[in-house]
Design a protein around this motif. Structure first.
Motif, PDB file in Angstrom:
ATOM      1  N   MET A  59       0.825  -1.198   0.000  1.00 10.85           N
ATOM      2  CA  MET A  59       0.000   0.000   0.000  1.00 10.85           C
ATOM      3  C   MET A  59       0.858   1.246   0.000  1.00 10.85           C
ATOM      4  O   MET A  59       0.469   2.277   0.533  1.00 10.85           O
ATOM      5  CB  MET A  59      -0.948  -0.016   1.209  1.00 10.85           C
ATOM      6  CG  MET A  59      -1.909  -1.196   1.156  1.00 10.85           C
ATOM      7  SD  MET A  59      -2.994  -1.276   2.589  1.00 10.85           S
ATOM      8  CE  MET A  59      -4.427  -0.470   1.935  1.00 10.85           C
ATOM      9  N   GLY A  60       2.025   1.164  -0.634  1.00 14.93           N
ATOM     10  CA  GLY A  60       2.890   2.340  -0.650  1.00 14.93           C
ATOM     11  C   GLY A  60       3.487   2.627  -2.012  1.00 14.93           C
ATOM     12  O   GLY A  60       4.501   3.303  -2.112  1.00 14.93           O
ATOM     13  N   GLN A  61       2.850   2.112  -3.083  1.00 14.35           N
ATOM     14  CA  GLN A  61       3.426   2.325  -4.413  1.00 14.35           C
ATOM     15  C   GLN A  61       3.482   3.809  -4.765  1.00 14.35           C
ATOM     16  O   GLN A  61       4.341   4.230  -5.527  1.00 14.35           O
ATOM     17  CB  GLN A  61       2.631   1.558  -5.481  1.00 14.35           C
ATOM     18  CG  GLN A  61       2.683   0.057  -5.354  1.00 14.35           C
ATOM     19  CD  GLN A  61       4.079  -0.512  -5.365  1.00 14.35           C
ATOM     20  OE1 GLN A  61       4.642  -0.796  -4.318  1.00 14.35           O
ATOM     21  NE2 GLN A  61       4.649  -0.673  -6.533  1.00 14.35           N
ATOM     22  N   GLY A  62       2.562   4.591  -4.228  1.00 15.85           N
ATOM     23  CA  GLY A  62       2.557   6.031  -4.480  1.00 15.85           C
ATOM     24  C   GLY A  62       3.906   6.659  -4.157  1.00 15.85           C
ATOM     25  O   GLY A  62       4.365   7.570  -4.847  1.00 15.85           O
ATOM     26  N   GLY A  63       4.556   6.152  -3.122  1.00 16.44           N
ATOM     27  CA  GLY A  63       5.874   6.653  -2.749  1.00 16.44           C
ATOM     28  C   GLY A  63       6.896   6.409  -3.841  1.00 16.44           C
ATOM     29  O   GLY A  63       7.694   7.287  -4.183  1.00 16.44           O
ATOM     30  N   LEU A 120       2.460   0.859   3.749  1.00 20.06           N
ATOM     31  CA  LEU A 120       1.694   2.101   3.913  1.00 20.06           C
ATOM     32  C   LEU A 120       2.552   3.153   4.609  1.00 20.06           C
ATOM     33  O   LEU A 120       2.612   4.314   4.193  1.00 20.06           O
ATOM     34  CB  LEU A 120       0.439   1.805   4.735  1.00 20.06           C
ATOM     35  CG  LEU A 120      -0.605   2.882   4.884  1.00 20.06           C
ATOM     36  CD1 LEU A 120      -1.602   2.774   3.761  1.00 20.06           C
ATOM     37  CD2 LEU A 120      -1.325   2.770   6.210  1.00 20.06           C
ATOM     38  N   ALA A 121       3.245   2.719   5.666  1.00 17.90           N
ATOM     39  CA  ALA A 121       4.108   3.643   6.405  1.00 17.90           C
ATOM     40  C   ALA A 121       5.242   4.137   5.520  1.00 17.90           C
ATOM     41  O   ALA A 121       5.577   5.317   5.533  1.00 17.90           O
ATOM     42  CB  ALA A 121       4.665   2.960   7.647  1.00 17.90           C
ATOM     43  N   LEU A 122       5.817   3.228   4.736  1.00 19.70           N
ATOM     44  CA  LEU A 122       6.907   3.634   3.844  1.00 19.70           C
ATOM     45  C   LEU A 122       6.408   4.670   2.836  1.00 19.70           C
ATOM     46  O   LEU A 122       7.064   5.685   2.591  1.00 19.70           O
ATOM     47  CB  LEU A 122       7.464   2.413   3.112  1.00 19.70           C
ATOM     48  CG  LEU A 122       8.564   2.692   2.090  1.00 19.70           C
ATOM     49  CD1 LEU A 122       9.758   3.358   2.756  1.00 19.70           C
ATOM     50  CD2 LEU A 122       8.995   1.416   1.397  1.00 19.70           C
ATOM     51  N   GLY A 123       5.219   4.417   2.262  1.00 23.36           N
ATOM     52  CA  GLY A 123       4.644   5.365   1.306  1.00 23.36           C
ATOM     53  C   GLY A 123       4.458   6.732   1.929  1.00 23.36           C
ATOM     54  O   GLY A 123       4.785   7.760   1.328  1.00 23.36           O
ATOM     55  N   LEU A 142      -2.750   2.777  13.478  1.00 24.65           N
ATOM     56  CA  LEU A 142      -2.144   1.594  12.855  1.00 24.65           C
ATOM     57  C   LEU A 142      -0.713   1.409  13.351  1.00 24.65           C
ATOM     58  O   LEU A 142      -0.286   0.300  13.680  1.00 24.65           O
ATOM     59  CB  LEU A 142      -2.145   1.742  11.327  1.00 24.65           C
ATOM     60  CG  LEU A 142      -3.487   1.565  10.625  1.00 24.65           C
ATOM     61  CD1 LEU A 142      -3.376   1.937   9.164  1.00 24.65           C
ATOM     62  CD2 LEU A 142      -3.967   0.132  10.757  1.00 24.65           C
ATOM     63  N   ILE A 143       0.009   2.521  13.403  1.00 26.74           N
ATOM     64  CA  ILE A 143       1.385   2.442  13.880  1.00 26.74           C
ATOM     65  C   ILE A 143       1.409   1.987  15.334  1.00 26.74           C
ATOM     66  O   ILE A 143       2.216   1.145  15.722  1.00 26.74           O
ATOM     67  CB  ILE A 143       2.078   3.812  13.717  1.00 26.74           C
ATOM     68  CG1 ILE A 143       2.266   4.098  12.235  1.00 26.74           C
ATOM     69  CG2 ILE A 143       3.412   3.826  14.431  1.00 26.74           C
ATOM     70  CD1 ILE A 143       2.713   5.496  11.942  1.00 26.74           C
ATOM     71  N   LEU A 199       8.140   3.438  13.248  1.00 24.06           N
ATOM     72  CA  LEU A 199       7.488   2.184  12.847  1.00 24.06           C
ATOM     73  C   LEU A 199       8.436   1.314  12.027  1.00 24.06           C
ATOM     74  O   LEU A 199       8.598   0.124  12.291  1.00 24.06           O
ATOM     75  CB  LEU A 199       6.238   2.484  12.027  1.00 24.06           C
ATOM     76  CG  LEU A 199       5.554   1.226  11.495  1.00 24.06           C
ATOM     77  CD1 LEU A 199       4.967   0.430  12.633  1.00 24.06           C
ATOM     78  CD2 LEU A 199       4.484   1.556  10.492  1.00 24.06           C
ATOM     79  N   LEU A 200       9.073   1.929  11.039  1.00 25.13           N
ATOM     80  CA  LEU A 200       9.950   1.123  10.178  1.00 25.13           C
ATOM     81  C   LEU A 200      11.097   0.527  10.986  1.00 25.13           C
ATOM     82  O   LEU A 200      11.495  -0.612  10.766  1.00 25.13           O
ATOM     83  CB  LEU A 200      10.480   1.976   9.018  1.00 25.13           C
ATOM     84  CG  LEU A 200       9.457   2.163   7.896  1.00 25.13           C
ATOM     85  CD1 LEU A 200       9.950   3.176   6.884  1.00 25.13           C
ATOM     86  CD2 LEU A 200       9.149   0.847   7.202  1.00 25.13           C
ATOM     87  N   ILE A 201      11.623   1.301  11.930  1.00 28.96           N
ATOM     88  CA  ILE A 201      12.715   0.773  12.754  1.00 28.96           C
ATOM     89  C   ILE A 201      12.204  -0.397  13.607  1.00 28.96           C
ATOM     90  O   ILE A 201      12.844  -1.450  13.683  1.00 28.96           O
ATOM     91  CB  ILE A 201      13.298   1.891  13.649  1.00 28.96           C
ATOM     92  CG1 ILE A 201      14.027   2.908  12.773  1.00 28.96           C
ATOM     93  CG2 ILE A 201      14.251   1.300  14.671  1.00 28.96           C
ATOM     94  CD1 ILE A 201      14.350   4.203  13.473  1.00 28.96           C
TER      95      ILE A 201
END
Lengths: 338, 249, 292
Positions: A65-69, A125-128, C228-229, C273-275
């Motif tokens: 859910m982060g392709q936008g990024g 999602l978070a990455l995006g 969510l996080i 979150l990523l970490i």
């Protein structure tokens, strides 16, 4: 008949995807209207990103859910290299953008594929969102909230793909390439691996499949094409800003795949066409269109899991069955007459 | 004794629970050994640790003197250690023959000269056909796993695991849901493979069948190794009797 | 130093609001392995209902707060019956997708009803008042009210989950449907109640966030992402984890915004979150080895 004309499967795939691309180009002859031309280009750019994404989401079952990024990174790298900070030719900028996106996706894939199912979706999602915020804040490279403007259209010699009709040609070529490379990956060993990962990745590992490598390969592949789609988007728009690369862009990809039909190569294409046409039809109802789209997603997920392409194939199978039933009925009648 | 599998101090902790506690034992080459224990003794976790579906906290596993506890699960499988699952697991969208072939493709050309059980010689098609014939699955070759009887599904799973051409096969609860006759039918097949050089580690809590079949037994309780020995020794061990009687009441 | 203390308090109050928002998600995930993206819009609508009742009808904030909880609880039940019940045995992504569709459907409603993106205020008790601690630490009454409400909400939630028959049933369901059936649990009623509680928690979060920061049609998005996080941070399905993670994130967010700048403040939760995902994918309080 087609089988006899085109003996190998790859020849048929080349022809098939050429037809998709050719239809796109030919539509330009029919529509002599800049508005519709832009729609066609947008749809084509969406296809470039979403066909490979379909492998990740549909075949392999990992809903990113982060392709936008990644779309945004592609667009901003091109923007930064061609106008914002440097003045490199766009033909050089596009490959660099692809490499940057690929490296980024590969680097993050190590962390993201420690996750499965929901966790993976939320991680992407978070990455995006992280990338979106980076576009908004890293003013040196992106121009911040104001964005980058003046991204050039590509040219071959003196021939500049400046008009929309010319630009559509480039987009169509890349649609063909995205479709063909995805088909090429989805067949044979990689396709078998992707299907197995979707069904039971632990079992696949226990039977000797290097699951992580295939997951990383497909994730990077989908990201690279999203990045290229982004680069072309920037060139089409001439100016870009962070609002084009929000989480909604990521959701859009997911929606194309689910509505068109997950797990097939043509499904995402049909999804893009359908949503583009639908957007035009319901443009009059203004903001309600999001509601209609939402309802469509819910209904598709609840009742038509195969999506539009699944539905078409089901009807096709039914028609074939009826025809053979007719034939056998005719032959029994004939037999009875004798 | 020539051990094919050497397990040393294998441990795993989940939160506050010690699922496997410093388990050590050897499996002799070519043997059919059993691992028994009441439900919740940590048997499945132990299998998962050896096959690397989960990573052990401490300890080591040697297969043919080669450490495999640091390898990812697919490399463990390619090194010659295959396993089956307690719950039926096959690729549900693929036919029986495809399921078997898939493991052959991924397992690579793992050829072991000293092995000679069914499905080792020839091309993929021949190997697949031989395995299906051996397990009497030829009639089901194009069936999907969901269309198989429980017996056939279990056989297909074992056939898929054998398609990797393993030196050692771990079977997790192979007799679950089987009648005595069905269990012994599977054992007969496994014994043929044993004659062909395959080493097997059976994990089950069916004491009756296990004591009858296995040459040597290890007993797990609360994550630790409680006892080991031949079936007569295990049968006579007061601690084992205590555990099993305790588990039943 | 006083500025630091001030931000600490603000962060605590924001974090507690987020924890309430996240608790609804964590509850659904804990019991049914469902992630409901539409929760973000329940938060938003909860805010609007509180706005209508307090600012529109002129009633007390607590009435609006209760109305938001009840209405969103009912919305949760409707969602359960119309969508999630049908998707019970489907893969995780199907439920995520369906809830995305619902998110889009509800999202537009507020915008249509109120017609614009204007921020609307909710009348809170003690709006103007504040407590002064020492020289210049100022705590608005509104913040104190929301902190008090949060503590009350969590106390009730704790009581329901750990001290009632319903709570035992819920926890049994979380252990696995088989266990629940063995205990003779009527599944539908439990599901409806769990979705009611989750929705009500969303409504409560919306009313409080609306009270502190005004109500907007897009106000559900940010808390949804944060929630969510938080549930990943705190371990999917863990209520205590959600509270602690909410507080940590709220404080961290406020401190970064104050000392480094608002843009980096926005970045912090996602970076954290990523970490966490890299170091400890099961979260702080989650059980390892569980398949999602």
């Amino acid at each position: 008949m087609i089988e006899s004309l085109l003996p190998t499967r790859s020849a048929r795939a080349i022809v098939g995807w050429s037809i998709v691309a050719a239809i796109l180009v030919l539509l330009w002859v029919l529509v002599d209207n800049n508005y519709y031309l832009r729609l066609l280009i947008s749809a084509g750019i969406a296809m470039i990103g979403v066909i490979p994404f379909g492998l990740l989401m549909g075949h392999m079952g990992y809903m990113a859910m982060g392709q936008g990024g990644f779309i945004g990174v592609g667009a901003y790298v091109v923007g930064c290299l061609t106008v914002q900070r440097f003045e490199i030719d766009i033909w050089a900028a596009l490959p660099i953008a692809i490499m940057v996106v690929g490296a980024l996706a590969y680097a993050f894939s190590f962390a993201l594929f420690r996750l499965r199912g929901y966790h993976f979706s939320i991680g992407t999602l978070a990455l995006g969102q992280l990338l979106y915020l980076a576009f908004d804040s890293w003013e040196w490279a992106t121009g911040g909230p104001h964005g980058t403007s003046g991204i050039p259209r590509p040219a071959i010699g003196e021939f500049v793909f400046a008009t929309n009709s010319r630009f559509l040609i480039i987009v169509s070529v890349f649609v063909f390439l995205a479709g063909f490379t995805s088909w090429w990956l989805a067949r044979g060993h990689v396709g078998r691996a992707l299907n197995a990962i979707r069904q039971d990745e632990d079992l696949a590992g226990a039977r000797g499949l290097d699951v992580l490598r295939y997951k990383q390969l497909i994730f990077t592949f989908a990201a690279v094409w999203a990045g290229l789609a982004g680069g072309l988007y920037g060139s089409m728009q001439i100016s870009i800003d962070p609002s084009s690369f929000t989480i909604w862009g990521s959701f859009q990809y997911v929606i194309y795949v689910i509505i068109g039909g997950a797990g097939t190569l043509l499904g995402p294409v049909i999804g893009v066409i359908f949503i583009t046409v639908l957007d035009q039809l319901i443009a009059d109802v203004g903001v309600w269109n999001q509601m209609i789209l939402g309802a469509l997603i819910v209904i598709t997920v609840l009742f038509f899991r195969g999506g539009l392409w699944g539905g078409i194939r089901m009807l096709w199978a039914l028609a074939l069955k009826n025809r053979s039933a007719d034939r056998s009925a005719v032959s029994t009648q004939a037999g009875a007459a004798e | 004794m020539d051990p094919i599998l050497e397990i040393r101090d294998l441990s795993k902790r989940f939160g506050g629970v010690e699922a496997v506690k410093a388990v050590s034992f050897d499996v002799p080459r070519g043997s059919l050994v059993g691992l028994i224990g009441p439900n919740g003794a940590g048997k499945t976790t132990f299998v998962n640790l050896v096959s690397k579906h989960e990573s052990p906290d401490t300890g080591s596993v040697l297969l043919d003197k080669r450490p495999i506890h640091r390898l990812p699960s697919f490399k463990v499988a390619r090194a010659g250690l295959a396993r089956t699952y307690q719950k039926n697991r096959l690729f549900f969208e693929e036919s029986v023959s495809e399921n078997i072939r898939t493991a052959m493709i991924w397992g690579g050309a793992a050829k072991h000269q000293d092995l000679s059980y069914p499905g080792l010689k020839g091309k993929e098609e021949e190997r697949t056909a031989e395995l299906m014939e051996f397990f009497a699955l030829t009639a089901q070759r194009d069936a999907l796993p969901s269309g198989l009887s429980h017996l056939h599904r279990r056989r297909a799973e074992v056939a898929q695991a054998l398609a990797l051409a393993p030196k050692l096969l771990m079977l997790d609860e192979p007799f679950a849901g089987f009648s005595r006759e069905e269990a012994f039918d599977l054992i007969d097949h496994l014994k043929v493979c044993q004659k062909g050089g395959l080493t097997m580690l059976l994990i089950d809590h069916n004491m009756e069948v296990m004591l009858e079949v296995c040459e040597y037994l290890f007993v797990m309780h609360h994550g630790a190794l409680l006892a080991s020995g031949t079936s007569a020794e295990v049968r006579a061990n007061p601690e084992v009797i205590n555990v099993y009687l305790g588990a039943e009441t | 130093m006083s500025a630091f203390a001030q931000q600490l308090i603000y962060g605590t109050s924001y974090g507690m609001n987020l924890a309430v928002a996240a608790a609804g998600l964590a509850l659904l995930f804990g019991v049914y392995r469902v992630i409901n993206l539409a929760h973000g819009q329940l938060i938003m609508f909860g805010g609007y209902i509180a706005y209508v009742v307090t600012t529109g009808l002129g009633l007390h904030f607590f009435v609006g707060f209760a109305a938001a909880m009840v209405a969103m609880g009912v919305a949760g039940v409707i969602l359960e019956i119309s969508v999630f019940r049908i998707l019970q045995r489907r893969p995780a992504t199907d439920q995520l997708l369906a809830s995305l569709g619902v998110y889009m459907m509800i999202g537009i409603l507020a915008l249509r009803i109120w017609g614009d993106f204007e921020a609307r205020p909710i009348n809170m008790p003690g709006e103007e008042g504040a407590i002064l601690l020492g020289e210049d630490i100022r705590i608005d009454f509104a913040r104190i009210v929301t902190i008090a409400i949060t503590i009350a909400v969590f106390a009730v939630l704790y009581f329901v989950v750990y001290r009632t028959h319903l709570g035992r049933t819920m926890r049994a369901t979380a252990q696995g449907p088989e266990t629940a059936t063995l205990m003779g649990i009527r599944k539908r009623e439990v599901a409806a109640l769990v979705f009611f509680i989750a929705g009500a928690l969303g409504g409560a979060a919306g009313a409080m966030l609306g009270g502190l920061f005004n109500v907007r049609p897009d106000m559900g998005f940010q808390p949804l992402l944060m929630a969510l996080i938080i549930i990943i941070f705190g371990g999917m399905g863990s209520l205590i984890g959600a509270i602690i993670a909410g507080l940590v994130l709220g404080i961290l967010y406020n401190l970064t915004v104050f000392y480094v700048g608002s843009k980096l403040g926005d970045l912090v939760p996602f970076a954290v979150l990523l970490i966490i995902l890299m170091v400890r994918p099961q979260g702080l309080f989650g059980l390892p080895g569980r398949r999602a």
